[in-house]
Design a protein around this motif. Sequence first.
Motif, PDB file in Angstrom:
ATOM      1  N   SER A  86       0.831  -1.205   0.000  1.00  0.00           N
ATOM      2  CA  SER A  86       0.000   0.000   0.000  1.00  0.00           C
ATOM      3  C   SER A  86       0.863   1.251   0.000  1.00  0.00           C
ATOM      4  O   SER A  86       0.547   2.252  -0.664  1.00  0.00           O
ATOM      5  N   THR A  87       1.970   1.211   0.726  1.00  0.00           N
ATOM      6  CA  THR A  87       2.888   2.354   0.777  1.00  0.00           C
ATOM      7  C   THR A  87       3.506   2.615  -0.583  1.00  0.00           C
ATOM      8  O   THR A  87       3.622   3.770  -1.029  1.00  0.00           O
ATOM      9  N   ILE A  88       3.937   1.553  -1.269  1.00  0.00           N
ATOM     10  CA  ILE A  88       4.536   1.696  -2.602  1.00  0.00           C
ATOM     11  C   ILE A  88       3.532   2.316  -3.567  1.00  0.00           C
ATOM     12  O   ILE A  88       3.857   3.239  -4.328  1.00  0.00           O
ATOM     13  N   GLU A  89       2.298   1.826  -3.537  1.00  0.00           N
ATOM     14  CA  GLU A  89       1.270   2.338  -4.442  1.00  0.00           C
ATOM     15  C   GLU A  89       0.979   3.812  -4.177  1.00  0.00           C
ATOM     16  O   GLU A  89       0.904   4.625  -5.111  1.00  0.00           O
ATOM     17  N   ALA A  90       0.853   4.187  -2.903  1.00  0.00           N
ATOM     18  CA  ALA A  90       0.545   5.571  -2.551  1.00  0.00           C
ATOM     19  C   ALA A  90       1.681   6.507  -2.972  1.00  0.00           C
ATOM     20  O   ALA A  90       1.439   7.597  -3.520  1.00  0.00           O
ATOM     21  N   ASN A  91       2.925   6.096  -2.741  1.00  0.00           N
ATOM     22  CA  ASN A  91       4.061   6.948  -3.106  1.00  0.00           C
ATOM     23  C   ASN A  91       4.252   7.048  -4.613  1.00  0.00           C
ATOM     24  O   ASN A  91       4.700   8.094  -5.110  1.00  0.00           O
ATOM     25  N   CYS A  92       3.938   5.985  -5.328  1.00  0.00           N
ATOM     26  CA  CYS A  92       4.014   6.047  -6.784  1.00  0.00           C
ATOM     27  C   CYS A  92       3.028   7.074  -7.327  1.00  0.00           C
ATOM     28  O   CYS A  92       3.346   7.830  -8.250  1.00  0.00           O
ATOM     29  N   GLU A  93       1.816   7.097  -6.770  1.00  0.00           N
ATOM     30  CA  GLU A  93       0.820   8.074  -7.212  1.00  0.00           C
ATOM     31  C   GLU A  93       1.267   9.498  -6.914  1.00  0.00           C
ATOM     32  O   GLU A  93       1.069  10.407  -7.731  1.00  0.00           O
ATOM     33  N   MET A  94       1.876   9.718  -5.739  1.00  0.00           N
ATOM     34  CA  MET A  94       2.353  11.049  -5.375  1.00  0.00           C
ATOM     35  C   MET A  94       3.494  11.499  -6.278  1.00  0.00           C
ATOM     36  O   MET A  94       3.521  12.641  -6.758  1.00  0.00           O
ATOM     37  N   LEU A  95       4.447  10.587  -6.542  1.00  0.00           N
ATOM     38  CA  LEU A  95       5.594  10.928  -7.386  1.00  0.00           C
ATOM     39  C   LEU A  95       5.169  11.188  -8.829  1.00  0.00           C
ATOM     40  O   LEU A  95       5.733  12.044  -9.507  1.00  0.00           O
ATOM     41  N   ALA A  96       4.165  10.431  -9.297  1.00  0.00           N
ATOM     42  CA  ALA A  96       3.705  10.591 -10.675  1.00  0.00           C
ATOM     43  C   ALA A  96       3.143  11.997 -10.914  1.00  0.00           C
ATOM     44  O   ALA A  96       3.214  12.526 -12.028  1.00  0.00           O
ATOM     45  N   ASP A 101       9.706  14.397 -16.032  1.00  0.00           N
ATOM     46  CA  ASP A 101      10.616  13.773 -16.984  1.00  0.00           C
ATOM     47  C   ASP A 101      10.008  12.470 -17.518  1.00  0.00           C
ATOM     48  O   ASP A 101       9.582  11.612 -16.736  1.00  0.00           O
ATOM     49  N   GLU A 102       9.968  12.335 -18.845  1.00  0.00           N
ATOM     50  CA  GLU A 102       9.312  11.177 -19.456  1.00  0.00           C
ATOM     51  C   GLU A 102       9.998   9.863 -19.090  1.00  0.00           C
ATOM     52  O   GLU A 102       9.342   8.850 -18.855  1.00  0.00           O
ATOM     53  N   LYS A 103      11.322   9.889 -18.997  1.00  0.00           N
ATOM     54  CA  LYS A 103      12.067   8.676 -18.665  1.00  0.00           C
ATOM     55  C   LYS A 103      11.745   8.208 -17.257  1.00  0.00           C
ATOM     56  O   LYS A 103      11.533   7.015 -17.010  1.00  0.00           O
ATOM     57  N   ASN A 104      11.695   9.149 -16.328  1.00  0.00           N
ATOM     58  CA  ASN A 104      11.362   8.791 -14.945  1.00  0.00           C
ATOM     59  C   ASN A 104       9.907   8.364 -14.800  1.00  0.00           C
ATOM     60  O   ASN A 104       9.583   7.510 -13.966  1.00  0.00           O
ATOM     61  N   LEU A 105       9.037   8.976 -15.612  1.00  0.00           N
ATOM     62  CA  LEU A 105       7.635   8.570 -15.582  1.00  0.00           C
ATOM     63  C   LEU A 105       7.472   7.121 -16.032  1.00  0.00           C
ATOM     64  O   LEU A 105       6.644   6.374 -15.481  1.00  0.00           O
ATOM     65  N   LYS A 106       8.247   6.714 -17.033  1.00  0.00           N
ATOM     66  CA  LYS A 106       8.193   5.319 -17.477  1.00  0.00           C
ATOM     67  C   LYS A 106       8.684   4.386 -16.383  1.00  0.00           C
ATOM     68  O   LYS A 106       8.131   3.301 -16.179  1.00  0.00           O
ATOM     69  N   ARG A 107       9.742   4.816 -15.671  1.00  0.00           N
ATOM     70  CA  ARG A 107      10.251   4.003 -14.572  1.00  0.00           C
ATOM     71  C   ARG A 107       9.194   3.862 -13.466  1.00  0.00           C
ATOM     72  O   ARG A 107       8.989   2.783 -12.920  1.00  0.00           O
ATOM     73  N   LEU A 108       8.536   4.989 -13.172  1.00  0.00           N
ATOM     74  CA  LEU A 108       7.464   4.940 -12.174  1.00  0.00           C
ATOM     75  C   LEU A 108       6.325   4.029 -12.630  1.00  0.00           C
ATOM     76  O   LEU A 108       5.732   3.307 -11.824  1.00  0.00           O
ATOM     77  N   GLY A 109       6.048   4.083 -13.918  1.00  0.00           N
ATOM     78  CA  GLY A 109       4.994   3.230 -14.455  1.00  0.00           C
ATOM     79  C   GLY A 109       5.323   1.752 -14.290  1.00  0.00           C
ATOM     80  O   GLY A 109       4.447   0.942 -13.963  1.00  0.00           O
ATOM     81  N   ARG A 110       6.598   1.416 -14.507  1.00  0.00           N
ATOM     82  CA  ARG A 110       7.012   0.022 -14.328  1.00  0.00           C
ATOM     83  C   ARG A 110       6.917  -0.401 -12.862  1.00  0.00           C
ATOM     84  O   ARG A 110       6.496  -1.514 -12.545  1.00  0.00           O
TER      85      ARG A 110
END
Length: 281
Positions: A86-96, A101-110
């Motif tokens: 749950s923590t990973i999911e919540a932080n991914c949404e906040m960082l997104a 940066d498109e490259k970092n967004l792809k990494r976040l998406g993965r």
Amino acid sequence: MNRDFFWSLFIFFVILSAFFFVHYLYLVKNGFDETNYLYALSILVPASLVTGYIFLYLLFEKHHRQTRRLEHLVREVLHEINLPLSTIEANCEMLAKRVKDEKNLKRLGRIEGASKRLQKLYRELAYDIKKEIAPIERERFDLAQLLHERVAQFRELKRNPIEIEARSLVVEADRIGLEQVLDNILENAFKYSCALSVVKVSLEDDILHIRDYGIGMDENEILHIYERYYQSDRSAEGEGIGLSIVKRYCDDEKIGLKIVSRKGEGTDVSLDFSARRLADV
């Protein structure tokens, strides 16, 4: 466990044999008549039952104690695993929301995709473990309403377009398990179809159809689809356990399962809820 069982069984039979030997000696000494036989038997039978109960209690108490400890451990582990997911999911949404940066967004998406995959595996694992620990109670619910809920959930993922037509059907079944079944069938429909291909969901006359127009399967592939870890398309993402879960659930709940597929034309999965249907309420 097996060693303890056989030793306990051996000792129990030794004691039981000793009881019968004493019974025999008593009859030899006092004569073989009906009164003596019944008198000796009235002592022997309760003594044997008490001895058997004590041995069974001692034998299985250790096993029950270990089972209770394991159940407690499993519940704690499941709870602890859910927290970091749950923590990973919540932080991914906040960082997104902050990362541009498109490259970092792809990494976040993965990362987010891997997190959701882990969450799905966690839910399936938790459900299977809880089902083994205690029987899952069946619930009464409207299947059509559940279908609309699951379809709405998948529409949020912006995958394939979904068409749904479902009449109200009240059933009594394991609702959580059925959610898992529907998710697995829908995910397969999306996985083996192009992104623009429609998936049709229809419920009428106790029969649920989930139809896709994807790559389909030939007769040889259909023969193996219920095997655990089997995948007709190795390039597709997944573990190959979805349809084995569907088959096991349908067998347990006495729901008819039929899969019709043709290579290059798609697949139609039908579930017959006649055995689970309740009178209209």
